[in-house]
Design an enzyme around this catalytic site. Sequence first.
Site, mmCIF file in Angstrom:
data_model
loop_
_atom_site.group_PDB
_atom_site.id
_atom_site.type_symbol
_atom_site.label_atom_id
_atom_site.label_comp_id
_atom_site.label_asym_id
_atom_site.label_seq_id
_atom_site.Cartn_x
_atom_site.Cartn_y
_atom_site.Cartn_z
ATOM 1 C CD GLU A 192 -2.798 1.263 2.367
ATOM 2 O OE1 GLU A 192 -3.855 1.445 2.156
ATOM 3 O OE2 GLU A 192 -2.409 1.036 3.519
ATOM 4 C CG HIS A 360 -6.707 0.828 12.369
ATOM 5 N ND1 HIS A 360 -7.024 2.028 12.472
ATOM 6 C CD2 HIS A 360 -6.001 0.680 11.110
ATOM 7 C CE1 HIS A 360 -6.721 2.663 11.286
ATOM 8 N NE2 HIS A 360 -6.254 1.719 10.583
ATOM 9 C CD GLU A 361 -4.004 -2.445 10.386
ATOM 10 O OE1 GLU A 361 -4.233 -2.441 9.160
ATOM 11 O OE2 GLU A 361 -3.505 -1.120 10.936
ATOM 12 C CD GLU A 383 -6.487 3.795 6.810
ATOM 13 O OE1 GLU A 383 -6.370 3.556 8.175
ATOM 14 O OE2 GLU A 383 -6.179 3.122 5.920
#
Length: 1193
Positions: A192, A360-361, A383
């Site tokens: 990314e 988060h991931e 995000e």
Amino acid sequence: MLTAQTVNSTDFFKTHYKTQKINMFLLGPVFFIVLTVATSSPIPESRIGLTPAVEPFAGVEYLLPTNVVPQKYVLRLKPNLSGDFAFSGEMTMTVQVTTATNTITFHTNDMNVASVTVTNIDTDSVVQVTNQVYLETYDFYTLTLESVAAVGNYEIYVAYTGYHKDDMRGFYRSSYVNSNNEKVWLASTHFEPVRARRAFPCFDEPALKARFQISIAVPEGLHAIANMPRNTSAIDDGEEGLDWYHFEETPMPMSTYLVAFVVSDFEKTSEDSVSIWHRPGLQSQALYSASISPKIIDKLEEFTGVSYHLPKMDEVAVPDFSAGAMENWGLVTYRERALLFEEGVSTSSYKQSIATVIAHEFGHQWFGDLVGPRWWSYLWLNEGFATYFEFFATALVETTWRLEEQFVVREVHSAFSADASEWSHPMTYDVYSPTEIGDIFDSISYAKAEADDLFKALEEQYKEDFPNSDLSNEDLQDVFESWTLQMGYPVITVTRDYALGTVNVNQERFLLTESSSSTDDHDYKWWVPLTFTTKTEKDFTDTTTKEWLKRTEDNKQLTTLTPLTSDWVIFNIQQTGFYRVNYDTTNWKLLISQLNSDQYEVIPPVNRAQLLDDAFNLARAGLLDYSTLFSLTDYLARETDYIPWYAAFNGFSFLNTRLNKASDSEYSVFKNYVLSLLEKAYTTLGFEEKTTDGHVDRLNRNLILTWACRLGHADCIQKATQHFNAFVSDQNANKIAPDLQSVVYCNGLGNSDGAGFDVLWEKAQSTEVSTEQVLILGILGCTAHEDSVHKYINQSYSEETPIRQQDISLVLSSVTSYGNVDFLTSYIQKHYQDISPSQVRSLISSAANLLRSEDQYSKLEDFVQSNKVYLEVTDEQATSLLGSYHSNKAWATTTGSTILTQVKQQIYRLPTTISPVNYVIRLTPHLEEDLFNFDGEVTITINVVEYTNQIVLHASDMVVDTAATQVTNSGGTVQTISSHETNELRETYTITLVGSLVVGQQYNVYIKFLGNLRDDMYGFYRSYYTVGGVKSTQFEPTYARRAFPCFDEPALKATFQINIGRPSTYTSVSNMKIESTDTSDPNLVWDIYKTTPVMSTYLLAFLVSDFEKTENDAQDTSVWHRADAASQASYSIGVSRPLIDAMVAFTGVTFELEKMDQAAIPDFSAGAMENWGLVTYRYSPILVIRTFSDRLK
């Protein structure tokens, strides 16, 4: 990717998600999330800032043609972890030609293409390639075909060679040193946003999704993992010395940036379908991640109602990793410290970070992986949601961590900071080139979170949840766009008409600083969801929008809010809206009064933190006077909660960084002020850990101790140094608790020689725990040993450094954050030729920002001027290198000076809300030698000048009988007191009332107290001579407060009526004549004095002694003295009245008092003191022995 009442986690998120989805999805948690600082898709180590994307295809030169789209990739790789680290690959891409074309363009980068074959699948025929061109600027690899390819399906085969570089991008190499001290290589990926093209030819744009089937050949002793499980039924290719890993095809199309594979000798620690991959021997560090990961997946499945789509989840701790973590579908990669936790070694902060990074991931597995934006302009869709779930999912698993509240101070406030400049950018922002795409991974995208599909879904959800809403579809669209297509956010100013009971609000863009050269003439306005409550309501749970401030409205009078005059109002409940709030002066005072009472907790922690964060930043922006800010921060002296303190230290951090450029004496004013505020928190938490500590207690203690020691708290520094010295002497026997390590190590280093540095440097190199290593690297700059600083800085430039590439920045960060600027300057002078000119220039700029004195500046300037050739700078550039010193000093002498003046006033000056009118004082000194104290009572008549519910008086070295304290109005009605507080540093006694005092009215304040007769010659003190005792006063400049509670400032004048109870063998004297004497008390004679004219407290005086007096014939001037000194007073008596007459003649002003007493005190600190009507002296200025009379006259 990652770069009050305490509200229950579940209830908190229900509040935001269920009862107000328009706030969550349009202006709160997508904006309160989305509008906050998330952590980017790899979580960045630091979160930065960048600008709306109207159409994602405007920068067409960087975008692939749309006539060919991928369907499937079949990838075969042979990694090479030795020699030149060149790996070989074969890629077969199945594509669909949607428009007839004779060219096919895809991405490649940093690879050598060996051969290409194009096959028409529909006709099973080879299409000849006549030309191949690589455009480096765009990473385009274009094939020109012999004939036009018709619409249909094709297969593109590419054989190529790539490189395992060490830059942590693409398919790169990493390493570690094993237990045999051997370097072991591994290969990992980080794609990314645009680095898949370095691992294989592909259509490297997020919208161009396809299925992947991956095979990797690895040598003996290594293994491979990828997004999907290994296909155990696949036929092995049987290549000698290689073991082929064939992975199952992905079940659905995915973006190239989410593909991942790792080749290593790692071990795994598994629970359910989750495996933690790590270096051999680190199983204990994987236990926490392995236990929490399945729980977080379960909670995300419950919340979304969508099952996790892949059959397994691998998480890999990669030794060298540029981001914090990366959400590759089914194979999440992390820095070691973001995944591995060692109980008893790693800190609570790291534990929380690990849990939230995992969440988060994992949130990305749904938001970003399963569904995601078509182009990077809409990164916030990835995000923003991931950041919200970072806290939401973890809060449902770690239910005692108060993450719902931490979300506000960590994420919302960070986003506020990032989005408060003219150089910010909207959430939706045009980006095209690889550099621009990389820059968009910032706080705004992560946290401030077009997509017609998204808006349509939000519109439908809103109508379902709010069927009776008066917002039209057009309004909803405008609400949405006002936040996604504009940068910045508003400050809402609340102005009340207290007579009418009305409330007006207006909005404007909030900027910390405005540029005079700005060309931005956009009229920034937003749809703002207003929530509020009042002192009477105290409803901090209902975050439903009460009224909307529309984009078309500059200001608005609210129809649903009519508070009582004495009520405070507070807006932005639980800070669910992304806006700051300013109030009129009176409302700020009402809020401050509430916080400065024992009932401060009726405002919950999040809103206390909000008030602090808003006030600090409003003051910094020039929208709020610093006096109001410091009146607010005064309440912190009673605060012990982590959430408000976190916000407070964010605010104090900016001031501390700037004010430490002031002189030592000036800077100490600020330090002492903050130290006085945190004393209660320091005492409550203590230095040592407790068995009853919870997770947040440990975070809070580390925060408070860090600041206490940093600002010079003696006990904190002493304990930290003691712990450190014990640790250095025997590390095994004197281990430091993980959450105390940063405080102990830093302050220990700051008070030790180079031996302490060497111990920690060795520990940083030898530890197998990444979290411990990084913690130590971050504080080694605290050392007070110059050679150690030089040795440490050298590590950041050495090719042989043991510090990993992603951690190199910690060296200079540590030195500049904690270190001595003189050490940095001397390093530059001694070692500049060992490093490059650009590195030296960077060090000079860092040092210039730390300079405090002209001497320091001169040394650095002399170096720069003498080495301009080596530095490769012009005269102008040389001056610019040191420019921050001048700007810092200018700020310190202007804004900084104003701030410090306000701090001084806040510490030492009384509020201006009340003024004294009259004092009635009754004092009984105890003259017995074993007591040395006095009883006192005072009734003060006060006048209320401004609204307040507090009476703040000076009082020092006395004990107030708070049970006896009483406040009555002029009609005699007793006012209810809610609390009493004594502040020793400021020498104040504060009475807080339940109700407010009425402006313009007078009240009587009765206080009973016990004071001390010290022998230090200040206040109401004791003195002696051979055969007798004396109790006298010395109030100038600020010692009246030791005799009675009072408004002890010279401008706060009043009249005084003194009453002194004494034994019959003593006499008393005061400023005025005795009006009467009361002998009805069998034990005491009460001298009742006439009321004084209006005067300052420091001019008041009284004397209780067995003295005699010598007076003039008119009996209006006298000298009080020991019985044996009458003859020595004759000269003074002779000249005193003529001197008064001379002054009257000279000034033309009559002496206002009826008499003038003077007293010769055995012990007196000054030469004399001009108390009105009772001047006090040392012996020598007033008593004259004849033998020396001429000389003494």
